[in-house]
Motif scaffolding. Structure first.
Motif, PDB file in Angstrom:
ATOM      1  N   GLY A   5      46.002  30.928  40.685  1.00 29.28           N
ATOM      2  CA  GLY A   5      46.338  29.841  39.780  1.00 29.28           C
ATOM      3  C   GLY A   5      45.320  28.711  39.743  1.00 29.28           C
ATOM      4  N   THR A   6      44.174  28.919  40.367  1.00 27.64           N
ATOM      5  CA  THR A   6      43.124  27.910  40.356  1.00 27.64           C
ATOM      6  C   THR A   6      42.182  28.197  39.201  1.00 27.64           C
ATOM      7  OG1 THR A   6      43.228  27.742  42.756  1.00 27.64           O
ATOM      8  CG2 THR A   6      41.258  26.865  41.703  1.00 27.64           C
ATOM      9  N   ILE A   7      42.136  27.273  38.257  1.00 24.52           N
ATOM     10  CA  ILE A   7      41.275  27.442  37.093  1.00 24.52           C
ATOM     11  C   ILE A   7      40.121  26.456  37.210  1.00 24.52           C
ATOM     12  CG2 ILE A   7      41.157  27.424  34.576  1.00 24.52           C
ATOM     13  CD1 ILE A   7      43.078  29.546  35.786  1.00 24.52           C
ATOM     14  N   LEU A  59      35.338  36.467  43.534  1.00 21.34           N
ATOM     15  CA  LEU A  59      35.838  35.147  43.902  1.00 21.34           C
ATOM     16  C   LEU A  59      36.575  34.509  42.724  1.00 21.34           C
ATOM     17  CD1 LEU A  59      36.068  32.718  45.812  1.00 21.34           C
ATOM     18  CD2 LEU A  59      33.790  32.013  45.058  1.00 21.34           C
ATOM     19  N   GLN A  60      35.995  34.597  41.533  1.00 20.09           N
ATOM     20  CA  GLN A  60      36.632  34.029  40.342  1.00 20.09           C
ATOM     21  C   GLN A  60      37.973  34.727  40.066  1.00 20.09           C
ATOM     22  OE1 GLN A  60      36.356  31.411  38.777  1.00 20.09           O
ATOM     23  NE2 GLN A  60      37.034  31.653  36.683  1.00 20.09           N
ATOM     24  N   ARG A  61      38.010  36.045  40.234  1.00 23.34           N
ATOM     25  CA  ARG A  61      39.275  36.781  40.041  1.00 23.34           C
ATOM     26  C   ARG A  61      40.344  36.295  41.018  1.00 23.34           C
ATOM     27  NH1 ARG A  61      36.101  41.998  39.659  1.00 23.34           N
ATOM     28  NH2 ARG A  61      35.954  42.360  37.428  1.00 23.34           N
ATOM     29  N   ARG A  62      39.948  36.113  42.279  1.00 31.34           N
ATOM     30  CA  ARG A  62      40.904  35.665  43.302  1.00 31.34           C
ATOM     31  C   ARG A  62      41.406  34.255  43.009  1.00 31.34           C
ATOM     32  NH1 ARG A  62      39.367  38.078  49.140  1.00 31.34           N
ATOM     33  NH2 ARG A  62      38.809  40.166  48.451  1.00 31.34           N
ATOM     34  N   LEU A  63      40.490  33.388  42.605  1.00 29.32           N
ATOM     35  CA  LEU A  63      40.895  32.014  42.279  1.00 29.32           C
ATOM     36  C   LEU A  63      41.884  32.005  41.125  1.00 29.32           C
ATOM     37  CD1 LEU A  63      37.461  30.175  42.599  1.00 29.32           C
ATOM     38  CD2 LEU A  63      39.455  29.910  44.106  1.00 29.32           C
ATOM     39  N   LYS A  64      41.593  32.779  40.081  1.00 30.14           N
ATOM     40  CA  LYS A  64      42.493  32.842  38.922  1.00 30.14           C
ATOM     41  C   LYS A  64      43.849  33.412  39.322  1.00 30.14           C
ATOM     42  CE  LYS A  64      41.067  33.847  34.766  1.00 30.14           C
ATOM     43  NZ  LYS A  64      40.425  34.513  33.621  1.00 30.14           N
ATOM     44  N   ALA A  65      43.847  34.437  40.189  1.00 30.36           N
ATOM     45  CA  ALA A  65      45.099  35.048  40.635  1.00 30.36           C
ATOM     46  C   ALA A  65      45.961  34.046  41.400  1.00 30.36           C
ATOM     47  CB  ALA A  65      44.809  36.267  41.506  1.00 30.36           C
TER      48      ALA A  65
END
Length: 92
Positions: free
Chosen positions: A44-46, A36-42
């Motif tokens: 652009g959600t930090i 989930l964290q990888r997808r959010l970062k991809a």
């Protein structure tokens, strides 16, 4: 009710609901919090993320740190450890 009072009372509830929704979505889609964290970062959600787990392995901890977790807590953790993690996530 003043805006600050409203925000102070509402924000924790809204954050809890958002976290529950994200966790439920991840479980339904069968991917981990790290995924989930990888997808959010991809996208652009930090967001500051605190990983909480019952299973501690060096590999999982390293992966969580690699995707940018602010803290990694293994159950049963102390209240002080959680407060420290939340303060770190908030930049306090």
């Amino acid at each position: 009710m003043r805006w600050r009072t409203f925000a102070a009372r509402s924000l924790p509830s809204m954050m809890t609901q958002a976290c529950r929704a994200a966790s439920a979505a991840a479980q339904r889609l069968r991917f981990s919090g790290i995924d989930l964290q990888r997808r959010l970062k991809a996208e652009g959600t930090i967001l500051p993320v605190i990983f909480i787990t019952a299973l501690e392995t060096a590999f999982v901890k390293a992966e969580a740190e690699k995707v940018g977790c602010v803290a990694y807590l293994q159950k049963q953790f102390s209240g002080a450890a959680l407060i420290a993690a939340v303060n770190k996530a908030l930049g306090s």
